[in-house]
Design an enzyme around this catalytic site. Structure first.
Site, PDB file in Angstrom:
ATOM      1  N   ARG A  93       1.692  -2.328  52.171  1.00 38.21           N
ATOM      2  CA  ARG A  93       1.090  -1.344  52.687  1.00 38.21           C
ATOM      3  C   ARG A  93      -0.399  -1.070  52.319  1.00 38.21           C
ATOM      4  O   ARG A  93      -1.398  -0.723  53.147  1.00 38.21           O
ATOM      5  CB  ARG A  93       1.736   0.053  51.903  1.00 38.21           C
ATOM      6  N   ASN A 125      -0.082   4.675  56.386  1.00 39.62           N
ATOM      7  CA  ASN A 125      -0.277   3.995  55.203  1.00 39.62           C
ATOM      8  C   ASN A 125      -1.381   3.488  54.716  1.00 39.62           C
ATOM      9  O   ASN A 125      -2.390   3.057  55.985  1.00 39.62           O
ATOM     10  CB  ASN A 125       0.889   2.984  55.056  1.00 39.62           C
ATOM     11  N   ASP A 153      11.231   7.496  50.734  1.00 37.42           N
ATOM     12  CA  ASP A 153      12.072   6.566  49.748  1.00 37.42           C
ATOM     13  C   ASP A 153      13.055   7.382  48.949  1.00 37.42           C
ATOM     14  O   ASP A 153      13.981   6.932  48.587  1.00 37.42           O
ATOM     15  CB  ASP A 153      11.108   6.058  48.372  1.00 37.42           C
ATOM     16  N   ARG A 156      16.019   7.395  51.022  1.00 38.02           N
ATOM     17  CA  ARG A 156      16.648   5.912  51.263  1.00 38.02           C
ATOM     18  C   ARG A 156      17.286   5.867  49.752  1.00 38.02           C
ATOM     19  O   ARG A 156      18.723   5.238  49.718  1.00 38.02           O
ATOM     20  CB  ARG A 156      15.561   4.958  51.329  1.00 38.02           C
ATOM     21  N   HIS A 180       4.075   5.808  47.472  1.00 37.98           N
ATOM     22  CA  HIS A 180       4.941   5.304  48.342  1.00 37.98           C
ATOM     23  C   HIS A 180       4.558   3.658  48.544  1.00 37.98           C
ATOM     24  O   HIS A 180       3.716   3.422  49.379  1.00 37.98           O
ATOM     25  CB  HIS A 180       4.680   6.010  49.630  1.00 37.98           C
TER      26      HIS A 180
HETATM   27  P1  NAD Z   1       1.612   2.389  65.756  1.00 36.39           P
HETATM   28  O1  NAD Z   1       0.488   1.185  66.064  1.00 36.39           O
HETATM   29  O2  NAD Z   1       2.856   2.281  66.847  1.00 36.39           O
HETATM   30  O3  NAD Z   1       0.766   3.640  66.364  1.00 36.39           O
HETATM   31  C1  NAD Z   1      -0.444   3.820  65.814  1.00 36.39           C
HETATM   32  C2  NAD Z   1      -1.248   4.642  66.783  1.00 36.39           C
HETATM   33  O4  NAD Z   1      -2.555   4.951  66.078  1.00 36.39           O
HETATM   34  C3  NAD Z   1      -1.681   3.850  68.035  1.00 36.39           C
HETATM   35  O5  NAD Z   1      -1.106   4.448  69.194  1.00 36.39           O
HETATM   36  C4  NAD Z   1      -3.170   3.715  68.063  1.00 36.39           C
HETATM   37  O6  NAD Z   1      -3.616   3.782  69.480  1.00 36.39           O
HETATM   38  C5  NAD Z   1      -3.458   5.026  67.220  1.00 36.39           C
HETATM   39  N1  NAD Z   1      -4.833   4.979  66.820  1.00 36.39           N
HETATM   40  C6  NAD Z   1      -5.401   4.119  65.858  1.00 36.39           C
HETATM   41  N2  NAD Z   1      -6.779   4.390  65.770  1.00 36.39           N
HETATM   42  C7  NAD Z   1      -7.011   5.707  66.212  1.00 36.39           C
HETATM   43  C8  NAD Z   1      -8.003   6.921  66.030  1.00 36.39           C
HETATM   44  N3  NAD Z   1      -9.096   6.599  65.544  1.00 36.39           N
HETATM   45  N4  NAD Z   1      -7.547   7.980  66.650  1.00 36.39           N
HETATM   46  C9  NAD Z   1      -6.340   8.401  67.179  1.00 36.39           C
HETATM   47  N5  NAD Z   1      -5.539   7.602  67.232  1.00 36.39           N
HETATM   48  C10 NAD Z   1      -5.742   5.998  66.990  1.00 36.39           C
HETATM   49  O7  NAD Z   1       1.710   2.253  64.390  1.00 36.39           O
HETATM   50  P2  NAD Z   1       3.223   3.199  63.830  1.00 36.39           P
HETATM   51  O8  NAD Z   1       4.274   2.164  63.699  1.00 36.39           O
HETATM   52  O9  NAD Z   1       3.227   4.466  64.497  1.00 36.39           O
HETATM   53  O10 NAD Z   1       2.523   3.494  62.312  1.00 36.39           O
HETATM   54  C11 NAD Z   1       1.314   4.379  62.162  1.00 36.39           C
HETATM   55  C12 NAD Z   1       1.041   4.324  60.706  1.00 36.39           C
HETATM   56  O11 NAD Z   1       2.034   4.983  60.011  1.00 36.39           O
HETATM   57  C13 NAD Z   1       1.002   3.008  60.018  1.00 36.39           C
HETATM   58  O12 NAD Z   1      -0.142   3.200  59.005  1.00 36.39           O
HETATM   59  C14 NAD Z   1       2.358   2.788  59.358  1.00 36.39           C
HETATM   60  O13 NAD Z   1       2.075   1.764  58.185  1.00 36.39           O
HETATM   61  C15 NAD Z   1       2.575   4.238  58.900  1.00 36.39           C
HETATM   62  N6  NAD Z   1       3.967   4.464  58.398  1.00 36.39           N
HETATM   63  C16 NAD Z   1       4.166   5.265  57.388  1.00 36.39           C
HETATM   64  C17 NAD Z   1       5.299   5.643  56.897  1.00 36.39           C
HETATM   65  C18 NAD Z   1       5.506   6.438  55.790  1.00 36.39           C
HETATM   66  O14 NAD Z   1       6.550   6.658  55.092  1.00 36.39           O
HETATM   67  N7  NAD Z   1       4.520   7.200  55.410  1.00 36.39           N
HETATM   68  C19 NAD Z   1       6.603   5.158  57.457  1.00 36.39           C
HETATM   69  C20 NAD Z   1       6.222   4.245  58.753  1.00 36.39           C
HETATM   70  C21 NAD Z   1       5.047   3.862  58.843  1.00 36.39           C
END
Ligand code: NAD
Length: 325
Positions: A93, A125, A153, A156, A180
């Site tokens: 991450r 993340n 977490d 999980r 996380h």
């Molecule tokens: P994804 O690529 O499917 O979606 C991300 C979206 O953000 C895309 O549609 C992209 O166009 C958009 N984006 C990028 N820059 C942007 C901006 N400046 N303004 C508006 N939109 C913008 O990714 P995802 O799988 O949905 O993951 C998103 C984030 O969530 C990642 O950082 C991932 O690591 C995180 N995540 C966090 C957890 C958690 O437990 N916190 C769990 C899973 C994923």
């Protein structure tokens, strides 16, 4: 005299990818918001998601869903941020920090401009680092900046413990605290079922307390995200449901204890966001609990805080200038 109608509850989601869209879907099914607005740098993606979600409405709850702009965050009770790049197989991450912090420098000031009274819920993340960045970039009080943190977490961990002991995870009380990420800390000393610590529970139930199985549960909790990314490319259902749980606790003013990430001042740790059980209500992250940790857990938490803090330091947030990568 009849009471004035309250304003419809609006929730804005910035980032309509896997996490953002799944969160919108879970919100639609929950019936909590009257309005969901989706924003994405790729406008057509937000439009497609809104269209698709609207077709689920007749089976769910009447909800106004549309693809919007930052102006549409005005009046939102909660703004969820799930925008940015996600982990690819082999990445951790923290590898996302520079890229996503740069994205947050654009998003958060816009959100703060139009939704000055909203509560921010950050999912992107590395979530602890970006929750801290959102706090600084928004100028919001710490209670109104929440990271999903270790809510996932903890879920999980409870799921795996529930499977192991043959008990509904909702009846298993156990927390993952800290980052996380790889340095997260399972609080074994306080884990319990029906108020009975796990070793004692095993004695009462005539079960062996299997130390190796417990270690494996810690490990599986820590590596679950990597495993899911390897298997299906991204993770979304768990985090989205956790985010909706945070939204629910806020909108229903629940005083629920959730392991969310927020700026903490406990255990001599400061100027960092990480997760501890926190009372969540209409104020947001209202109050952080001080857990009586054992030495190993406390030292794990301090290490975890140091890792998040080191990543925060690379961002040069105080100067509002991007650090050179
Ligand atoms: P994804 O690529 O499917 O979606 C991300 C979206 O953000 C895309 O549609 C992209 O166009 C958009 N984006 C990028 N820059 C942007 C901006 N400046 N303004 C508006 N939109 C913008 O990714 P995802 O799988 O949905 O993951 C998103 C984030 O969530 C990642 O950082 C991932 O690591 C995180 N995540 C966090 C957890 C958690 O437990 N916190 C769990 C899973 C994923």
């Amino acid at each position: 005299m009849s009471k004035p109608h309250p304003e419809p509850v609006r929730i804005a989601i910035v980032g309509a990818g896997n996490v953002g869209a799944t969160t919108a879907y879970a919100l639609l099914l929950s019936g909590l918001p009257a309005e969901i607005v989706l924003l994405d740098a790729e406008r057509s993606k937000a439009e497609g998601q809104a269209m698709d979600l609207n077709h689920a409405q007749p089976f769910a709850h009447p909800t106004r869903i549309w693809a919007g702009d930052y102006e549409d965050c005005a009046g939102a009770a909660i703004v969820i941020v799930a925008a940015g790049t996600n982990q690819k197989a082999g990445e951790n991450r923290m590898d996302l920090v520079k890229k996503n912090a740069s994205i947050f420098r654009k998003i958060i000031p816009e959100v703060a401009r139009y939704a000055a009274n909203a509560i921010l819920v950050i999912a992107t993340n590395p979530v602890d680092v970006l929750t801290y960045a959102s706090w600084k970039l928004s100028g919001f009080p710490p209670s109104r900046v929440i990271g999903s943190g270790t809510i996932l977490d903890t879920a999980r961990f409870r799921y795996l413990l529930g499977e192991h002991f043959g008990i509904d995870p909702q009846s298993v009380h156990a927390y993952i605290i800290g980052e996380h990420g790889d340095s997260e800390v399972p609080v074994w000393s306080l884990a319990n079922i029906a108020g009975i610590r796990l070793q004692e529970f095993c004695q009462h139930e005539d079960l062996p307390y299997d130390e190796k199985a417990m270690q494996s549960i810690s490990r599986q909790t820590r590596t679950a995200g990597y495993d899911i990314v390897r298997l299906k490319g991204a993770t979304d259902y768990g985090v989205a449901t956790g985010v909706v749980r945070i939204v629910e606790a806020i909108l229903r003013d629940e005083n629920t204890l959730l392991t969310i990430s927020s700026p903490t001042q406990h255990y001599g740790i400061s100027e960092v966001c990480l997760s501890l059980p926190t009372k969540v209500n209409r104020n947001g992250a209202d109050h952080i609990l001080h857990l009586p940790l054992n030495e190993e857990e406390l030292s794990g938490l301090v290490t975890s805080a140091g890792i998040v803090k080191a990543a925060i330091a690379t961002l040069n947030l105080d100067s509002n200038q991007e650090a050179v990568a």
